[in-house]
Design a protein around this motif. Structure first.
Motif, short mmCIF file in Angstrom:
data_model
loop_
_atom_site.label_atom_id
_atom_site.label_comp_id
_atom_site.label_asym_id
_atom_site.label_seq_id
_atom_site.Cartn_x
_atom_site.Cartn_y
_atom_site.Cartn_z
N ASP B 76 -15.21 -23.53 -22.46
CA ASP B 76 -14.96 -22.55 -21.48
C ASP B 76 -14.53 -23.16 -20.06
O ASP B 76 -13.53 -23.06 -19.51
N PRO B 77 -15.23 -24.10 -19.59
CA PRO B 77 -15.19 -24.73 -18.47
C PRO B 77 -13.63 -25.35 -18.51
O PRO B 77 -13.28 -25.65 -17.25
N LEU B 78 -13.25 -25.69 -19.41
CA LEU B 78 -12.01 -26.53 -19.80
C LEU B 78 -10.88 -25.79 -19.21
O LEU B 78 -9.82 -26.14 -18.80
N LEU B 79 -11.22 -24.53 -19.18
CA LEU B 79 -10.17 -23.66 -18.84
C LEU B 79 -9.89 -23.72 -17.16
O LEU B 79 -8.65 -23.57 -16.99
N GLU B 80 -10.68 -24.22 -16.47
CA GLU B 80 -10.45 -24.45 -15.25
C GLU B 80 -9.61 -25.65 -15.02
O GLU B 80 -8.57 -25.70 -14.24
N LEU B 81 -9.91 -26.62 -15.84
CA LEU B 81 -8.86 -27.64 -15.90
C LEU B 81 -7.39 -27.34 -16.44
O LEU B 81 -6.46 -27.76 -15.82
N LYS B 82 -7.35 -26.48 -17.38
CA LYS B 82 -6.30 -26.13 -17.73
C LYS B 82 -5.39 -25.35 -16.87
O LYS B 82 -4.04 -25.64 -16.74
N ARG B 83 -6.03 -24.55 -16.22
CA ARG B 83 -5.31 -23.48 -15.04
C ARG B 83 -4.94 -24.90 -13.86
O ARG B 83 -3.66 -24.49 -13.27
N TRP B 84 -5.73 -25.72 -13.62
CA TRP B 84 -5.61 -26.82 -12.55
C TRP B 84 -3.98 -27.52 -12.89
O TRP B 84 -3.33 -27.44 -12.36
N LEU B 85 -4.10 -27.84 -14.39
CA LEU B 85 -2.99 -28.35 -15.08
C LEU B 85 -1.65 -27.51 -15.07
O LEU B 85 -0.61 -28.16 -14.66
N SER B 86 -1.94 -26.32 -14.91
CA SER B 86 -0.62 -25.45 -15.39
C SER B 86 0.08 -25.48 -13.83
O SER B 86 1.27 -25.02 -14.00
N TYR B 87 -0.69 -25.80 -12.82
CA TYR B 87 0.23 -25.62 -11.50
C TYR B 87 1.28 -26.55 -11.64
O TYR B 87 2.64 -26.50 -10.92
N TYR B 88 1.27 -27.80 -12.35
CA TYR B 88 2.22 -29.01 -12.65
C TYR B 88 3.20 -28.42 -13.82
O TYR B 88 4.01 -29.29 -14.03
N ASP B 89 3.10 -27.28 -14.34
CA ASP B 89 3.85 -27.21 -15.72
C ASP B 89 5.35 -26.97 -15.14
O ASP B 89 6.00 -27.38 -16.01
N ARG B 90 5.86 -26.37 -14.13
CA ARG B 90 7.13 -26.59 -13.78
C ARG B 90 7.95 -27.91 -13.88
O ARG B 90 9.13 -27.87 -13.95
N TYR B 91 7.04 -29.03 -13.86
CA TYR B 91 7.73 -30.15 -13.97
C TYR B 91 8.24 -30.61 -15.45
O TYR B 91 8.95 -31.30 -15.69
N TRP B 92 7.44 -29.92 -16.35
CA TRP B 92 7.68 -30.22 -17.61
C TRP B 92 8.52 -29.10 -18.27
O TRP B 92 9.00 -28.87 -19.34
#
Lengths: 135, 135
Positions: B76-92
DNA sequence: ATTATAGGAAACCTTTTGGTTTCACGTCAA
DNA sequence: TTGACGTGAAACCAAAAGGTTTCCTATAAT
């Protein structure tokens, strides 16, 4: 192709909160060190060192313009993180997760430590599929 | 909610390669410390400390069974990471990325360090949207 | 030519981290 | 009840991390 010497890996690079803030600051701007360090409570030199670590991990690019060095985000290495994370996607993909739990139902319930569990040496791949780096 | 005292955050927890391997090992199994440490070249105590850090970050759960303590992944805590990463999704995300580059085209070309910057693309606080923790 | 600016390199310091070895305590087995 | 097993806590250590201050070297600017 682009990674020269990944002395610092992405996982380590983003572990520091200051560096995460740096990434955000350089997200869409290209900034010289002094301008960057103005946003942080630490010395310019300290910021410079963080930038070097980020550069080593490939997360920022440096470009010399006159006497200043401008930094900018390069998010590509974050894809490695994304890939690493995707390994755990099944946990949040409900359909797959349900199947997963069903399949593993039997071995989950009170398995004694020395049962016929194929866990120890059996599958070498199962030990480190996405990331095998070790120190 | 669920986090009691996140003394160690996820970013730091996954920074260590050994801990990443631990997560993989405990992915679908629940194992006691000794069984776990058999998979690593370090001492049982060292493994135990890594497990504590992971537990502090909420990435593993510990459950006492008799004299042994069994650990298991809690992703579950990995979801925080996932959310953090999603900020950069627009790049991809190519569609959005194209727009992004178009919008920022003018300010990219040799902008002086002190120009009228109005970039913070809608998403909110420009300085620290996804992660604001600082030491 | 001289002076100011930008930024990295060096040396140094303190705290954290990853590890080890030793010890103590609870639990299971004879 | 006596011992062996499973773990965490403690004390300790070396190296790495994060900072600082003090230079040194380019590149402007005057």
């Amino acid at each position: 192709m682009s990674e020269a010497s990944p002395k610092h890996d992405v996982f380590q690079a983003i572990a520091d909160p200051t560096r995460r803030r740096l990434l955000l600051l350089l997200d869409d701007r290209e900034l010289p060190v002094t301008a960057i360090s103005g946003h942080f409570p630490i010395s310019r030199t300290a910021v410079s060192k963080h930038l070097r670590i980020l550069a080593d991990a490939g997360l920022v690019t440096e470009r010399k313009v006159g006497r200043e060095t401008r930094y900018r985000l390069d998010p590509d290495p974050l894809l490695e993180l994304k890939r690493w994370l995707s390994y755990y996607d099944r946990y949040w993909d409900n359909k797959l997760a349900a199947l997963q739990r069903f399949v593993e139902a039997d071995k989950t319930e009170e398995a004694p430590p020395s049962g016929p569990r194929a866990l120890s040496s059996g599958s070498g791949a199962a030990d480190a599929p996405p990331d095998s780096s070790n120190r």
